[in-house]
Design a protein around this motif. Sequence first.
Motif, PDB file in Angstrom:
ATOM      1  N   GLN A 181       0.754  95.361  69.527  1.00  0.00           N
ATOM      2  CA  GLN A 181      -0.670  94.533  69.359  1.00  0.00           C
ATOM      3  C   GLN A 181      -0.993  94.753  67.784  1.00  0.00           C
ATOM      4  O   GLN A 181      -1.466  93.881  67.287  1.00  0.00           O
ATOM      5  N   GLU A 185       2.595  91.566  61.235  1.00  0.00           N
ATOM      6  CA  GLU A 185       2.125  90.156  60.857  1.00  0.00           C
ATOM      7  C   GLU A 185       0.906  90.167  60.679  1.00  0.00           C
ATOM      8  O   GLU A 185       0.228  89.252  60.388  1.00  0.00           O
ATOM      9  N   ASN A 186      -0.086  91.343  61.509  1.00  0.00           N
ATOM     10  CA  ASN A 186      -1.386  90.956  61.544  1.00  0.00           C
ATOM     11  C   ASN A 186      -2.258  92.030  60.465  1.00  0.00           C
ATOM     12  O   ASN A 186      -3.357  92.298  60.696  1.00  0.00           O
ATOM     13  N   ILE A 187      -1.419  92.723  59.898  1.00  0.00           N
ATOM     14  CA  ILE A 187      -2.103  93.881  59.100  1.00  0.00           C
ATOM     15  C   ILE A 187      -2.169  93.424  57.453  1.00  0.00           C
ATOM     16  O   ILE A 187      -2.704  94.312  56.798  1.00  0.00           O
ATOM     17  N   ASN A 188      -1.788  92.084  57.158  1.00  0.00           N
ATOM     18  CA  ASN A 188      -1.836  91.740  55.804  1.00  0.00           C
ATOM     19  C   ASN A 188      -1.257  92.776  54.903  1.00  0.00           C
ATOM     20  O   ASN A 188       0.118  92.848  54.991  1.00  0.00           O
ATOM     21  N   SER A 278      -7.481 102.047  57.040  1.00  0.00           N
ATOM     22  CA  SER A 278      -7.413 100.570  57.132  1.00  0.00           C
ATOM     23  C   SER A 278      -8.565 100.131  56.274  1.00  0.00           C
ATOM     24  O   SER A 278      -9.593 100.849  55.959  1.00  0.00           O
ATOM     25  N   GLN A 280     -11.305  96.731  55.248  1.00  0.00           N
ATOM     26  CA  GLN A 280     -11.906  95.345  55.616  1.00  0.00           C
ATOM     27  C   GLN A 280     -13.068  95.224  54.919  1.00  0.00           C
ATOM     28  O   GLN A 280     -13.514  96.173  54.483  1.00  0.00           O
ATOM     29  N   SER A 285     -15.909  92.254  60.075  1.00  0.00           N
ATOM     30  CA  SER A 285     -14.520  91.374  59.866  1.00  0.00           C
ATOM     31  C   SER A 285     -13.741  91.409  61.036  1.00  0.00           C
ATOM     32  O   SER A 285     -13.531  92.727  61.794  1.00  0.00           O
ATOM     33  N   GLU A 286     -13.176  90.424  61.555  1.00  0.00           N
ATOM     34  CA  GLU A 286     -12.261  90.330  62.508  1.00  0.00           C
ATOM     35  C   GLU A 286     -10.872  90.601  62.233  1.00  0.00           C
ATOM     36  O   GLU A 286      -9.948  90.882  63.014  1.00  0.00           O
ATOM     37  N   GLU A 287     -10.498  90.776  60.674  1.00  0.00           N
ATOM     38  CA  GLU A 287      -8.979  91.083  60.330  1.00  0.00           C
ATOM     39  C   GLU A 287      -9.160  92.082  59.523  1.00  0.00           C
ATOM     40  O   GLU A 287     -10.055  92.235  58.633  1.00  0.00           O
ATOM     41  N   VAL A 288      -8.261  92.936  59.310  1.00  0.00           N
ATOM     42  CA  VAL A 288      -7.958  93.904  58.324  1.00  0.00           C
ATOM     43  C   VAL A 288      -7.780  93.530  56.918  1.00  0.00           C
ATOM     44  O   VAL A 288      -6.668  92.422  57.116  1.00  0.00           O
ATOM     45  N   THR A 289      -7.756  93.709  55.693  1.00  0.00           N
ATOM     46  CA  THR A 289      -7.167  93.637  54.579  1.00  0.00           C
ATOM     47  C   THR A 289      -5.974  94.186  54.348  1.00  0.00           C
ATOM     48  O   THR A 289      -4.945  93.718  53.660  1.00  0.00           O
TER      49      THR A 289
END
Length: 292
Positions: A181, A185-188, A278, A280, A285-289
């Motif tokens: 999860q 791909e999803n940690i920017n 992390s 953000q 925020s729904e995503e981390v930067t």
Amino acid sequence: MAVSEYQDVVPGEVVFPDTLSDEWELDCYSRPVIGEDGKKLWEVLITDSFGEFKYLKPLPSNVVNSRNLRKVVEELIEEAPNKPKVIRFFRNQMYNMITIALSSLAPDVEIKPSRRTHNLFIWLQDREKYIYPRMAGYNPQLRQQTLLDYDVSQPDRLPDVLRAESYAFVALPAEVFWDGQVNTENINRGVLCPIKQMPKTGWIHGITLFSKRAEAIAAWMSGVEITFIRADLLTRELMIHSDISTQYILAGILDPQKKEAQIFEKGKTSANGYHFLSVQESPESEEVTGFW
């Protein structure tokens, strides 16, 4: 696993895996073994960031110098199907010799003094536990108490533009790392370390920075070799450690956060040292930067 059951690479044998990373990790240092000449065994260990490639070259103590180390590395690169773009090493004591040895590889290969050599640490720990004890001349009194040299510099303060407006102590279930999860791909921005020694259950503790300048903060952090975060309960400061010996003061620890800081440090210990940082823009925020 019993000592006799552990199998390691054959010294001097070169076997490249189907997938070879272009980021290598290198160590050149003495081991807790006395050779027939009465001197300590020296070894060059090289692995990659995938942990699939391992190369071991013993060196007599009288030929340990930058010239011979350079020869070992250059010959290995010549054979490699995928040439390294980065080579990391973590030993402060070997800084001058390794830097001189590998300087000829520039500009094609970037040499990075860094404690972000996770697969190398795992390999060295395995050899300390399973290989050296069964070698003739093994002397447990020569074992290092710790692989890392904690001769760190005085902490620097982050520039104001890189300081987050706030932060929080957080935690994620270990399962989200094991089932993918949390992935590249999803940690920017950021990097994930190998999870071979991470517990498969329980919580992985971390720190999340909140800032409207999240992109700038994450960009800066991507440019330094972040190695770990430490909550210093004596100075009441959050410290971010990078490369071999650099540390920065990330933020202060206020009285209401002291208990959380203690839980964070205990959580690191119970999770074999695993933790995360992390960045953000806000708690909503729904995503981390960025994620390390």
